[in-house]
Design a protein around this motif. Structure first.
Motif: not given
Lengths: 198, 198
Positions: B40-42, B45-47, B50-53
């Motif tokens: 899960q995004p914290r 955090e942006q999709d 920071h990560y692709y969620f």
């Protein structure tokens, strides 16, 4: 202490390799190898600086005992790279640049651990302009140099690196970067890794 | 136009690899790959930044179709490097840095044309000082990080280059030199040689 790098910088006449070598050798840890020859010294040439001047017998004796790294014959005289001085500098951690032609370079590359760099003109047109720009070469010599350049460039594939000398500063920066990168190679740092682990 | 370089920079926690990556990525032609994860995004955090969620189903679908360059499972969640974005950047001539751990790096190195750099602390003592200097880690965590560092450093032999981060500026200069040198490698310049010869 790590051993130095044995560097071969080749390139056609007009590629700018001489200028690049001179700038790289401003670093006190870099030495340009002095060749040995059996031709007579010209006025102003100093033994051990411009060349090591050897007798034919001495040169042939060194050849037969494997003390010459590479050699060729030009106008009836021997020209070659003395092995001892090169190896001594490498052992002391100095980098050594061999200023030798493509054929000599290919021989050295076969038998030694060498970092080989080919200095490439951006195009044959630019090379031609540079050769004419010197204003000292006859048309015949310019054509001969261009033909030699074609032969040399066709062997550039055998080198580790290609540095295009379009802009002299960029070319020098690239040669310096290659030297830095080669010293970072893992095979140069095995003892260092062991040291951190121990 | 030449393809970009796929770079893997690894190193133990406290080696400074994160800082080095950030400085290298200031070059607009260098991209740090964004990982995909099923966690899960914290907050904040942006999709895509920071990560692709991704959902578990989506991640597994991409895995099964070979669209993930390397992945691992941590605390029940997938983490991986999406292949498409990396390859697109490389095709556009951008260099791409993968910030992945040693195990991920070894997998990527097996299957791809990669320039791999291991960021090495000058000694374990210095690494320990740096980890303690953060002041945020418990004694237990410091010991765990040191143990992990030993395991990681023992795999440094598998990398192409070792950069010792004793002085940050020197380390950054060495990584930059490696990138310049890799672009000068003859296999990267075959078309250029052909161009000059034609």
């Amino acid at each position: 202490m790590n051993k130095g790098l044995l560097l071969v910088l080749s390139g056609p006449s007009g590629s700018g390799k001489g200028t690049i070598n001179q700038v790289i050798a401003e670093d006190p840890n870099v030495f340009i190898s002095v060749s040995a020859t059996t031709r007579q010294p010209r006025e102003g040439e100093q033994d051990g600086k411009h060349y090591y001047f050897l007798s034919k017998e001495e040169f042939e004796s060194r050849l037969s005992t494997g003390m010459i790294l590479e050699h060729n014959v030009y106008c009836g005289n021997y020209y070659g790279t003395p092995k001892k001085e090169v190896y001594e500098h490498l052992e002391q951690g100095h980098d050594v640049i061999l200023e030798i032609d493509v054929n000599g370079a290919l021989k050295v590359m076969k038998e030694n651990d060498v970092v080989s760099i080919f200095i490439m003109p951006p195009s044959l047109e630019v090379l031609e302009q540079r050769l004419r720009g010197r204003g000292t070469e006859t048309e015949e010599v310019v054509q001969q140099r261009l033909n030699e350049a074609l032969t040399e460039i066709s062997k550039a594939y055998e080198y580790d690196y290609i540095v295009v000398n379009d802009n002299l500063e960029d070319a020098i920066a690239q040669v310096k970067a290659i030297i830095v990168a080669e010293k970072c190679k893992t095979e140069q740092n095995v003892e260092l890794i062991k040291g951190v682990l121990s």
